[in-house]
Enzyme design. Structure first.
Site, PDB file in Angstrom:
ATOM      1  N   CYS A  60       0.830  -1.215   0.000  1.00 61.32           N
ATOM      2  CA  CYS A  60       0.000   0.000   0.000  1.00 61.32           C
ATOM      3  C   CYS A  60       0.864   1.266   0.000  1.00 61.32           C
ATOM      4  CB  CYS A  60      -0.879   0.032   1.246  1.00 61.32           C
ATOM      5  SG  CYS A  60      -2.214  -1.150   1.206  1.00 61.32           S
ATOM      6  N   HIS A 173      -1.761  -6.324  -8.157  1.00 63.09           N
ATOM      7  CA  HIS A 173      -0.367  -6.181  -8.589  1.00 63.09           C
ATOM      8  C   HIS A 173       0.021  -7.304  -9.532  1.00 63.09           C
ATOM      9  CE1 HIS A 173       0.008  -9.255  -5.454  1.00 63.09           C
ATOM     10  NE2 HIS A 173       1.155  -9.604  -6.021  1.00 63.09           N
ATOM     11  N   VAL A 325      -3.196 -32.953 -12.276  1.00 61.91           N
ATOM     12  CA  VAL A 325      -2.444 -33.912 -11.450  1.00 61.91           C
ATOM     13  C   VAL A 325      -2.254 -35.224 -12.214  1.00 61.91           C
ATOM     14  CG1 VAL A 325      -2.948 -32.854  -9.214  1.00 61.91           C
ATOM     15  CG2 VAL A 325      -4.623 -34.393 -10.222  1.00 61.91           C
TER      16      VAL A 325
HETATM   17  P1  H2U Z   1       2.794 -12.442  -5.380  1.00 59.70           P
HETATM   18  O1  H2U Z   1       1.541 -12.051  -4.697  1.00 59.70           O
HETATM   19  O2  H2U Z   1       2.564 -12.843  -6.786  1.00 59.70           O
HETATM   20  O3  H2U Z   1       3.529 -13.441  -4.557  1.00 59.70           O
HETATM   21  O4  H2U Z   1       3.692 -11.114  -5.478  1.00 59.70           O
HETATM   22  C1  H2U Z   1       4.044 -10.314  -4.397  1.00 59.70           C
HETATM   23  C2  H2U Z   1       5.530 -10.083  -4.451  1.00 59.70           C
HETATM   24  O5  H2U Z   1       5.838  -8.982  -3.634  1.00 59.70           O
HETATM   25  C3  H2U Z   1       6.343 -11.271  -3.983  1.00 59.70           C
HETATM   26  O6  H2U Z   1       7.158 -11.712  -5.047  1.00 59.70           O
HETATM   27  C4  H2U Z   1       7.104  -9.198  -3.065  1.00 59.70           C
HETATM   28  C5  H2U Z   1       7.181 -10.694  -2.840  1.00 59.70           C
HETATM   29  O7  H2U Z   1       8.514 -11.143  -2.904  1.00 59.70           O
HETATM   30  N1  H2U Z   1       7.231  -8.416  -1.828  1.00 59.70           N
HETATM   31  C6  H2U Z   1       8.279  -7.547  -1.688  1.00 59.70           C
HETATM   32  O8  H2U Z   1       9.122  -7.451  -2.581  1.00 59.70           O
HETATM   33  N2  H2U Z   1       8.401  -6.806  -0.552  1.00 59.70           N
HETATM   34  C7  H2U Z   1       7.522  -6.874   0.489  1.00 59.70           C
HETATM   35  O9  H2U Z   1       7.670  -6.180   1.486  1.00 59.70           O
HETATM   36  C8  H2U Z   1       6.362  -7.792   0.418  1.00 59.70           C
HETATM   37  C9  H2U Z   1       6.214  -8.609  -0.830  1.00 59.70           C
END
Ligand code: H2U
Length: 364
Positions: A60, A173, A325
């Site tokens: 956020c 995202h 699967v």
């Molecule tokens: P996913 O929801 O597809 O997992 O993507 C979220 C990404 O955000 C994840 O790859 C990154 C995670 O590594 N992330 C950060 O880089 N920093 C953070 O503080 C939280 C999540």
């Protein structure tokens, strides 16, 4: 083994195989299985209540991420380096030739991983965003392909949506992974499109879009520049592909402002249909495939046509998903309804998002 004589083939009744010319793989279509009883896993359908801004959510605006950095008060899209990257720019090369045996090969892997937030609010998704907001997402995707693709041969934009697809955060995202190598899916797609182009002097996916536009039976949403179809060879029940239909386009960077506007509209319509199908924020993994970049920017990739894949897992309801699967892992991918049936169901759901409809019903 021979087929039944005198029985007319019906794809909804009779199992058959279909060829995926992009992956050079076959899928088994067994639509008659849709009637089988189901006592297996049901996903939870209680929709997660997401607050617009959670002080604990690292995606956020204004909040602190895992690495201690504070996000700006962004008002549109926001891109940051993934704090847990699978690819880093400076990893050393593994030893050449490994153990001197071809069964133990390794190669260098370098790259960059970024996260892109679509919107400052956590309680919104692409189909509920305004068209101008979705255009900003498309513009940012193109910018990232330009920037990372200047050096890296492959820039993979992908969105995992929903916890069932491994998404770790409800904030809207996607991720962008740029790599020093062509990943497997890109290698196979490159090979297939190249072989078709050499044989037919036309791009495989441009020809395919033309054919699907004529046939219409697998089209879900269309506009002057784009088609969303359940591919003839789809493996996931409601899998779709977004295709430019008018002209040869290599990459997201080549889209005109009109094509971006049109794409935003088609994406919102497709994703609204997805959500309306089972009245749930539809989970999926999606991603863009375009011509390789980096050293390939100078040419030799005319066989490519830009496209996006959507792979949603849900099969029968908001709670019953398709599992890839047993047979799929060990023998061949298999699907339970025909792509034509899936396209028809998606076409027939309303165009107005169920959340907006609920809101207007509450007001009345
Ligand atoms: P996913 O929801 O597809 O997992 O993507 C979220 C990404 O955000 C994840 O790859 C990154 C995670 O590594 N992330 C950060 O880089 N920093 C953070 O503080 C939280 C999540």
């Amino acid at each position: 083994m021979s087929g039944q004589d005198g029985v007319k083939f019906d794809p909804k009744e009779h199992q058959h195989q279909r060829y995926n010319p992009l992956t050079d793989r076959w899928v088994l279509v067994s639509a008659h299985r849709m009637t089988r009883p189901w006592a297996g896993q049901k996903e939870s359908v209680s929709e997660q209540q997401v607050v617009r801004s959670d002080p604990q959510n690292p995606l956020c605006p204004g909040n602190t991420r895992a690495n201690g950095q504070v996000n700006p008060d962004y008002e549109s899209t926001f891109v940051f380096e993934n704090d847990f990257p699978a690819l880093q720019p400076d990893a050393p090369d593994p030893p050449q030739g490994s153990d001197g045996d071809s069964l133990f090969q390794s190669k260098a892997a370098r790259g960059k991983c970024q996260v892109m937030c679509f919107h400052p609010w956590s309680d919104i998704t692409l189909p509920l965003m305004r068209q101008d907001e979705v255009i900003k997402v498309i513009d940012k995707w193109a910018e990232l392909v330009e920037e990372l693709g200047a050096t890296y041969p492959w820039v993979q934009i992908f969105e995992n949506k929903g916890a069932t697809m491994g998404c770790s955060n409800p904030h809207p995202h996607c991720q962008v992974w740029a790599s020093s190598f062509l990943p497997n899916e890109a290698v196979v797609s490159d090979r297939s499109q190249k072989a078709y182009y050499q044989q037919h002097q036309q791009q495989l996916l441009l020809r395919y879009a033309e054919q699907e536009a004529n046939r219409q039976e697998r089209v879900v949403v269309q506009s002057s520049d784009w088609l969303a179809v359940v591919p003839y060879w789809a493996t996931w029940p409601y899998q779709t592909m977004l295709l430019p239909r008018r002209r040869h386009i290599l990459r997201l960077t080549d889209l005109t402002p009109e094509e971006r506007r049109d794409l935003a509209d088609v994406m919102r319509r497709l994703l609204t249909k997805y959500d309306n199908l089972f009245q749930v924020s539809f989970p999926y993994s999606m991603g863009w495939h375009g011509a390789p970049t980096g050293p390939h920017l100078s040419g030799g990739v005319d066989h490519w046509q830009l496209h996006a894949h959507y792979y949603p897992p849900l099969l029968r309801s908001a709670s019953v998903r398709k599992f890839m699967v047993g047979y799929e892992m060990l023998a061949q991918e298999q699907r339970d309804l025909t792509p034509e049936q899936a396209a028809e169901r998606l076409r027939n759901v309303p165009d107005e998002h169920y959340r907006n409809r609920k809101k207007s019903e509450e007001k009345e």
